[in-house]
Design a protein around this motif. Structure first.
Motif, short mmCIF file in Angstrom:
data_model
loop_
_atom_site.label_atom_id
_atom_site.label_comp_id
_atom_site.label_asym_id
_atom_site.label_seq_id
_atom_site.Cartn_x
_atom_site.Cartn_y
_atom_site.Cartn_z
N PRO A 282 1.95 -9.44 15.35
CA PRO A 282 0.76 -10.00 15.99
C PRO A 282 0.34 -9.14 17.18
CG PRO A 282 2.53 -11.63 15.83
CD PRO A 282 3.12 -10.31 15.47
N THR A 283 -0.93 -9.21 17.52
CA THR A 283 -1.38 -8.49 18.71
C THR A 283 -0.90 -9.24 19.95
OG1 THR A 283 -3.39 -9.79 18.71
CG2 THR A 283 -3.50 -7.66 17.61
N GLY A 284 -0.94 -8.57 21.07
CA GLY A 284 -0.54 -9.22 22.33
C GLY A 284 0.92 -9.58 22.32
N CYS A 285 1.23 -10.76 22.78
CA CYS A 285 2.61 -11.21 22.79
C CYS A 285 3.04 -11.53 21.36
CB CYS A 285 2.75 -12.46 23.67
SG CYS A 285 4.36 -13.22 23.56
N PRO A 286 4.14 -10.94 20.88
CA PRO A 286 4.50 -11.17 19.47
C PRO A 286 4.82 -12.63 19.17
CG PRO A 286 6.23 -9.96 20.63
CD PRO A 286 5.05 -10.01 21.54
N PHE A 287 5.10 -13.41 20.19
CA PHE A 287 5.48 -14.80 19.96
C PHE A 287 4.26 -15.74 19.97
CE2 PHE A 287 7.45 -18.88 21.54
CZ PHE A 287 8.11 -19.17 20.36
N HIS A 288 3.09 -15.23 20.32
CA HIS A 288 1.97 -16.16 20.55
C HIS A 288 1.61 -17.08 19.37
CE1 HIS A 288 -1.08 -13.27 18.83
NE2 HIS A 288 -1.61 -14.42 18.47
N PRO A 289 1.74 -16.60 18.07
CA PRO A 289 1.37 -17.55 17.01
C PRO A 289 2.26 -18.79 16.94
CG PRO A 289 1.50 -15.29 16.17
CD PRO A 289 2.10 -15.30 17.54
N ARG A 290 3.45 -18.71 17.51
CA ARG A 290 4.36 -19.85 17.43
C ARG A 290 4.52 -20.55 18.78
NH1 ARG A 290 9.74 -17.73 14.56
NH2 ARG A 290 9.98 -19.91 14.00
N CYS A 291 3.82 -20.06 19.78
CA CYS A 291 4.02 -20.56 21.13
C CYS A 291 3.04 -21.68 21.44
CB CYS A 291 3.82 -19.40 22.11
SG CYS A 291 4.16 -19.85 23.82
N SER A 292 3.54 -22.76 22.02
CA SER A 292 2.66 -23.90 22.32
C SER A 292 1.78 -23.63 23.53
CB SER A 292 3.50 -25.15 22.56
OG SER A 292 4.43 -24.91 23.59
N LYS A 293 2.21 -22.67 24.37
CA LYS A 293 1.46 -22.42 25.59
C LYS A 293 0.39 -21.35 25.43
CE LYS A 293 5.07 -23.15 29.09
NZ LYS A 293 5.88 -22.35 30.01
N ALA A 294 0.41 -20.63 24.29
CA ALA A 294 -0.38 -19.40 24.17
C ALA A 294 -1.86 -19.62 24.46
CB ALA A 294 -0.22 -18.82 22.78
N ASP A 295 -2.47 -18.68 25.19
CA ASP A 295 -3.91 -18.72 25.42
C ASP A 295 -4.51 -17.35 25.07
OD1 ASP A 295 -3.25 -17.05 27.47
OD2 ASP A 295 -3.63 -18.50 29.06
N ASP A 296 -5.75 -17.13 25.43
CA ASP A 296 -6.44 -15.91 25.03
C ASP A 296 -5.75 -14.64 25.53
OD1 ASP A 296 -8.23 -17.49 23.85
OD2 ASP A 296 -9.79 -17.35 25.40
N ARG A 297 -5.17 -14.74 26.71
CA ARG A 297 -4.54 -13.57 27.29
C ARG A 297 -3.33 -13.14 26.44
NH1 ARG A 297 -1.66 -13.13 33.03
NH2 ARG A 297 -1.43 -10.87 33.04
N CYS A 298 -2.57 -14.12 25.94
CA CYS A 298 -1.38 -13.84 25.13
C CYS A 298 -1.78 -13.13 23.84
CB CYS A 298 -0.64 -15.12 24.79
SG CYS A 298 -0.19 -16.05 26.24
N LEU A 299 -2.98 -13.46 23.36
CA LEU A 299 -3.45 -12.89 22.12
C LEU A 299 -3.87 -11.44 22.30
CD1 LEU A 299 -5.18 -15.46 20.01
CD2 LEU A 299 -5.84 -13.09 19.61
N ALA A 300 -4.37 -11.12 23.48
CA ALA A 300 -4.95 -9.80 23.70
C ALA A 300 -3.98 -8.82 24.35
CB ALA A 300 -6.19 -9.95 24.57
N GLU A 301 -3.13 -9.33 25.23
CA GLU A 301 -2.38 -8.43 26.08
C GLU A 301 -0.87 -8.62 25.87
OE1 GLU A 301 -2.33 -8.08 30.72
OE2 GLU A 301 -4.31 -8.72 30.01
N GLN A 302 -0.19 -7.51 25.70
CA GLN A 302 1.26 -7.61 25.52
C GLN A 302 1.93 -7.77 26.88
OE1 GLN A 302 2.64 -5.18 22.31
NE2 GLN A 302 4.41 -4.63 23.46
N PRO A 303 2.71 -8.81 27.10
CA PRO A 303 3.34 -8.97 28.41
C PRO A 303 4.47 -7.96 28.60
CG PRO A 303 4.01 -10.73 26.93
CD PRO A 303 3.05 -9.89 26.17
#
Lengths: 321, 335
Positions: A282-303
């Motif tokens: 996945p783009t951004g944070c690899p965990f974002h599709p399974r994360c309950s907290k994920a927002d737009d930033r997680c989708l776009a930017e890798q932490p």
């Protein structure tokens, strides 16, 4: 902190296959301190085993280390030639694998296989290697070392094969031992025996160990610090106690809540979704599709992996200040 | 022992129906030693008595080589038992042959450890399910609709119908294997390490799916597993096996809170716990499970038992009823 024994810096290992490029390890960094036991935890495909193999330069094509460095006692291991590396493997850094039976030579007795390692690195005579082998075998609690040595891998159980592997890995008293799922596939009773044996080696020989496993129970009981990996990246690094008492990354806490446990009555809560495919991270944070907290930033930017307090590092946008 | 077709009342006064009754099930394998001459008998299961109530989950635990899988397969007659009887809802399976056995086997399905081995790699998900529905006697016109229904009941989507097993992850493959077993509307599912090959985070998903299906269809499960954490989470009762014999049976919560057989205690203590502060006793079991070709005399566990008595290597302990639900085979507890 003192200079680490081993430091892995921004390691990237890619596998170039017909289906595309699989980024098995994608920017992994961690240090291993002298005398500690470090747990490398993750699910299958998280890149933990490949990272371990890379330390011994065992990554085979189509896999390739494309970026980063691995320093052992301050010197780069990646710069060493294959011949120089052979001197390191087994004598300074050893590795034990899951499935010991497939790693042992089926047509050579266990004793001969152990002797071979020792002779290769010390150049001593056969009788000397034999003496050394019998001494180590009785030290690891094998009742009849002579009989054990005469066995071939198929004649002994998986637990005994694993013991032979461990003896082979420790016969030269390496400073660093990398154990890749050493107890997976063994019964809990045998797992307990192997865990005790490894802890004893660490204490008596002041060995540094990296334990690669998916079993959170095993690392909780044996490791000082833990590196949590997910989808080729490090999510969190923390001392064992902190990690279990106060997990910071949503993946770590989700994982801890999802496993059934014998010691508490609480019901596990499963993590939704699946581990992403290595070809399509996945783009951004690899965990974002399974994360309950994920927002737009997680989708776009890798932490980035950032220090949040002494000894604790986390890669999550929500923990940045 | 529970009478055939009998009904037992639990402490809430609810009547529980015995679905499966296994009596003195014995499975011996004869291994021919061609070179050295003489045959060796492997005592895979020796006089195992078990019963399973409708709607409950019974866990079978023990080290590898303890005979858990043998019992599971012996019940389905995937291996022919040497002796003993198996009753499903009061009907004896022993005399059944051919078509009659196949008909009855539809009520008892098995889910295997490795779904990538259990699914045909050249069948799409649709073919796998439609094929199973055909054997289940579903009329041709309804098979596809049913297949979609099954797929949705295990949490997959219609768009997954035309995918091959390799296009799914391990957890999804196991869901398909479960859907296939469900095509037969079984009463009993034998789950042989259903989550052992799955990822940590996916394990609990599959376990939860199995529990949902159980609630919805009043299924009965036998869960064969060496993962005690999962057994504790999933089962109502547990039978602990060692070298082909049951050494302890009881309600799951009782067994985990107060294991009575020394072997059960060691098994539970050996499970690593993800809590660095946990203070636990680690009795390290010496040695390994002895060969089933020559099981030790007396109590089979005496060679490794941390608290054995003098009589243990002479006399074989029998399962003794401790209370309504608990049975233990050990001399230590006997007075």
């Amino acid at each position: 902190m003192a200079d680490p024994l081993l430091s892995v810096e921004d390691l990237k290992i890619h596998f170039f296959t017909f289906r595309g490029v699989a980024k098995a390890v994608d920017g992994v960094s961690f240090d291993v301190q002298r005398g500690e036991a470090l747990g490398l935890v993750g699910e299958s495909g998280s890149g933990k085993s490949v990272s371990g193999m890379a330390v011994l330069k065992l990554v085979q094509p189509p896999g390739k280390v494309v970026n980063g460095d691995i320093r052992y006692n301050g010197k780069s291991l990646l710069a060493l030639s294959e011949k120089e590396m052979q001197e390191v493997r087994g004598s300074k850094i050893s590795m034990i694998f899951q499935n010991p039976r497939t790693c042992l030579n089926p047509v050579m007795s266990l004793g001969d296989q152990i002797d071979r390692v020792y002779q290769r690195h010390t150049g001593c005579r056969a009788s000397e290697a034999q003496k050394r082998r019998l001494e180590i075998l009785s030290r690891v609690g094998i009742g009849d070392p002579v009989r054990f040595s005469n066995n071939y891998p198929h004649q002994v159980s998986g637990g005994m094969c694993q013991r032979a592997m461990i003896v082979m890995a420790m016969v030269c008293e390496p400073e660093l031992m990398i154990a890749d799922e050493p107890t997976t596939g063994l019964d809990v009773t045998i797992q307990r025996q192997i865990m005790e044996l490894m802890a004893e080696m660490r204490k008596k020989m002041n060995q540094t160990q990296i334990l690669i496993t998916h079993d959170l129970g095993v690392v909780a009981e044996t490791c000082h610090r833990i590196v949590v990996m997910y989808a080729s990246r490090v999510m969190e690094i923390a001392p064992t106690r902190d990690l279990f008492k106060n997990p910071l990354h949503p993946y770590t806490s989700g994982l801890l809540n999802s496993i059934p446990r014998v010691d508490i009555a609480e019901q596990p809560v499963p993590l939704p979704g699946y581990v992403p495919n290595a070809f399509k991270r996945p783009t951004g944070c690899p965990f974002h599709p399974r994360c309950s907290k994920a927002d737009d930033r997680c989708l776009a930017e890798q932490p980035e992996l950032k220090t949040v307090s002494a000894g604790r590092m986390v890669a999550c946008h929500f923990l940045e200040t | 022992m529970v009478k055939q077709g009998a009904q037992a009342a639990d402490h809430n006064g609810l009547v529980k129906e015995v679905l499966l009754d296994v009596r003195d099930l014995t499975v011996h394998f004869v291994v021919r030693r061609r070179l050295t001459g003489g045959n060796v008998i492997v005592h895979a299961a020796d006089k195992v008595n078990l019963h399973l109530y409708r709607g409950e989950t019974l866990g079978l635990v023990g080290e590898s080589g303890s005979g858990k899988t043998t019992i599971g397969r012996g019940v389905l007659r995937l291996i022919e038992p040497t002796s003993g009887e198996v009753y499903l809802a009061g009907q004896s399976l022993n005399k059944l042959r051919g078509r009659a056995m196949r008909n009855l086997r539809r009520k008892m399905q098995m889910v295997f450890q490795d779904p990538s081995d259990a699914l045909n790699p050249r069948f799409t998900c649709r073919q796998t399910l439609v094929d199973a529905l055909r054997y289940a006697g579903c009329p041709a016109g309804e098979r596809l609709r049913k297949a979609v229904e099954l797929l949705e009941s295990v949490g997959l989507e219609v768009s997954d119908l035309d995918k091959y097993p390799h296009q799914f992850s391990g957890g999804q493959q196991q869901r398909i294997a479960i859907a296939r077993a469900m095509a037969f509307k079984p009463e009993l599912l034998i789950l042989d390490e259903p989550t052992a090959s799955l990822d940590v985070s996916v394990k609990t998903q599959v376990t939860q799916l199995l529990r949902e299906l159980q609630d919805r269809y009043n299924l009965s499960y036998i869960l064969i597993s060496h993962d005690l954490s999962n057994v504790k989470y999933m089962t109502d009762r547990v039978a602990v096996m060692y070298l082909g014999q049951i050494v302890e049976v009881g309600n799951t919560c009782d067994i985990f809170a107060n294991p009575m057989h020394p072997y059960t205690r060691v098994l539970i203590d050996s499970v690593p716990v993800p809590d660095p502060d946990a203070v636990r006793e680690h009795t390290i079991l010496i040695g390994e499970i002895p060969s089933a070709t020559a099981p030790p005399k007396g109590c089979r566990f005496h060679t490794r038992c941390p608290s054995r008595k003098e009589m243990c290597d002479r006399e074989e302990p029998h399962l003794v009823r401790i209370d309504e639900n608990r049975m233990v085979a050990c001399h230590i507890g006997e007075s």
